[in-house]
Design a protein around this motif. Structure first.
Motif, PDB file in Angstrom:
ATOM      1  N   SER A  65       0.834  -1.202   0.000  1.00  0.00           N
ATOM      2  CA  SER A  65       0.000   0.000   0.000  1.00  0.00           C
ATOM      3  C   SER A  65       0.874   1.260   0.000  1.00  0.00           C
ATOM      4  O   SER A  65       0.423   2.338  -0.318  1.00  0.00           O
ATOM      5  N   PHE A  66       2.168   1.093   0.359  1.00  0.00           N
ATOM      6  CA  PHE A  66       3.058   2.265   0.348  1.00  0.00           C
ATOM      7  C   PHE A  66       3.577   2.541  -1.058  1.00  0.00           C
ATOM      8  O   PHE A  66       3.462   1.700  -1.955  1.00  0.00           O
ATOM      9  N   ARG A  70       9.522   3.496  -1.850  1.00  0.00           N
ATOM     10  CA  ARG A  70       9.946   2.770  -0.638  1.00  0.00           C
ATOM     11  C   ARG A  70      10.464   1.359  -0.976  1.00  0.00           C
ATOM     12  O   ARG A  70      11.026   0.686  -0.123  1.00  0.00           O
ATOM     13  N   TYR A 197       8.412  -6.991   8.072  1.00  0.00           N
ATOM     14  CA  TYR A 197       7.526  -6.330   7.104  1.00  0.00           C
ATOM     15  C   TYR A 197       6.306  -5.713   7.796  1.00  0.00           C
ATOM     16  O   TYR A 197       5.843  -4.651   7.409  1.00  0.00           O
ATOM     17  N   ARG A 198       5.831  -6.392   8.844  1.00  0.00           N
ATOM     18  CA  ARG A 198       4.680  -5.901   9.602  1.00  0.00           C
ATOM     19  C   ARG A 198       4.960  -4.481  10.116  1.00  0.00           C
ATOM     20  O   ARG A 198       4.120  -3.595  10.052  1.00  0.00           O
ATOM     21  N   ILE A 199       6.175  -4.274  10.595  1.00  0.00           N
ATOM     22  CA  ILE A 199       6.539  -2.951  11.124  1.00  0.00           C
ATOM     23  C   ILE A 199       6.832  -1.989   9.977  1.00  0.00           C
ATOM     24  O   ILE A 199       6.398  -0.838   9.986  1.00  0.00           O
ATOM     25  N   GLU A 201       5.639  -1.889   7.011  1.00  0.00           N
ATOM     26  CA  GLU A 201       4.397  -1.452   6.361  1.00  0.00           C
ATOM     27  C   GLU A 201       3.822  -0.204   7.021  1.00  0.00           C
ATOM     28  O   GLU A 201       3.279   0.659   6.348  1.00  0.00           O
ATOM     29  N   LYS A 202       3.961  -0.132   8.363  1.00  0.00           N
ATOM     30  CA  LYS A 202       3.419   1.019   9.107  1.00  0.00           C
ATOM     31  C   LYS A 202       4.370   2.198   9.021  1.00  0.00           C
ATOM     32  O   LYS A 202       3.987   3.316   8.782  1.00  0.00           O
ATOM     33  N   ASN A 203       5.689   1.920   9.238  1.00  0.00           N
ATOM     34  CA  ASN A 203       6.659   3.023   9.364  1.00  0.00           C
ATOM     35  C   ASN A 203       7.193   3.506   8.013  1.00  0.00           C
ATOM     36  O   ASN A 203       7.642   4.624   7.891  1.00  0.00           O
ATOM     37  N   THR A 204       7.227   2.603   7.065  1.00  0.00           N
ATOM     38  CA  THR A 204       7.804   2.791   5.718  1.00  0.00           C
ATOM     39  C   THR A 204       9.235   3.363   5.726  1.00  0.00           C
ATOM     40  O   THR A 204       9.640   4.038   4.789  1.00  0.00           O
TER      41      THR A 204
END
Ligand code: BTN
Length: 276
Positions: A65-66, A70, A197-199, A201-204
């Motif tokens: 989604s980013f 990135r 990846y979980r992190i 995805e949020k922080n990019t």
């Protein structure tokens, strides 16, 4: 993380196969794995030798989604996942307190000698100063959708490395002196990647693993040679930034310290003594 696993006997390149499948709707999280590749691709248009039955060749397809800017950081994340998995599978972690310790051979057994696992920026994994894993991340943007394919090649059970790359490449078997299950290695790689990846995805960005990455980084705090097509220079490596660029303090006659942010792509960084 693996939503779908496609196992092939042979393909041209798992990256190309994954991208074709992406374009015909395979889900985010698909892994395409092949026993051999007949047109394996390396970075900068090189080929990736891919003999059958010994190594790991796979590509992970993501539809993030980013933004596409990135995507290059995912290669660094994958390098961390591979380094962590090798460390786990080859027993470099501290097992002295665990139940498993009882099953380990005595120290001095060559098979359990500690391996020197490093990452050569941005994403080569090296063991005992020679490359065991290469990563090629490719991106296709269609409208506002990005298709990202992260291709990973690990020299696992190859007993001899082809002569033309033997100077800077090796295999886990050559260093660890023991065959490793490619399935187990893949499972560990994907678990590590999923956790990060979980992190991401949020922080990019890579701020959350920067410290750990820099602990793996070959040449960290040392003098390195930057092979920039615009002009080579020498500097001290200060590790990666949160965006995955390499910070180099250029060595020059200038009394003011000059910090340069090196972007991956055309630029390579070498140790003073050679490949790493
Ligand atoms: C490099 O040059 O270091 C990158 C090598 C990447 C090789 C892997 S093998 C699986 C995937 N499929 C390819 O064609 N290339 C990548």
């Amino acid at each position: 993380m693996i939503r779908k696993l496609i196992e092939l006997e042979e393909t041209d390149s798992t990256n190309d196969e994954a991208m074709r499948r992406a374009e015909s709707g395979t889900p985010h999280g698909t892994v395409v794995k092949a026993e051999r590749q007949n047109a394996g691709k390396g970075r900068r248009g090189r080929n990736w030798q891919s003999p059958g039955g010994v190594n790991l060749y796979f590509s992970l397809y993501l539809k993030p989604s980013f933004g596409p800017d990135r995507a290059s950081m995912l290669s660094l994340l994958m390098a961390m996942a591979v380094a962590g998995a090798i460390e786990e599978v080859c027993g470099n972690h501290d097992v002295s307190q665990s139940k498993e310790a009882a099953r380990l051979p005595e120290r001095g057994d060559a098979a359990r000698e500690v391996l020197d696992i490093q990452i050569k920026w941005p994403n080569d994994v090296v063991v005992n100063r020679r490359k065991v894993c290469g990563i090629l991340t490719e991106l296709k943007v269609q409208g506002n959708v990005s298709h990202v394919v992260i291709g990973v090649g690990v020299n696992v059970n190859m007993s001899e490395v082809p002569a033309e790359i033997a100077g800077h490449a090796t295999s886990l078997l050559c260093e660890y002196h023991r065959e490793i299950s490619r399935e187990v290695l893949l499972t560990h790689i994907m678990r590590h990647f999923k956790e990060m990846y979980r992190i991401f995805e949020k922080n990019t960005d890579l701020a959350f693993i920067r410290k750990e990455y820099n602990q793996y980084l070959a040449g960290m705090g040392e003098e390195v040679r930057v092979l920039d097509p615009q002009g080579e220079y020498t500097g001290i490596s200060h590790g990666i930034t949160a965006d995955g660029n390499l910070l180099i303090q250029k060595i020059s006659d200038n009394p003011e310290p000059e910090m340069i942010k090196v972007y991956a792509g055309e630029v390579s960084v070498r140790g003073i003594g050679g490949y790493v």
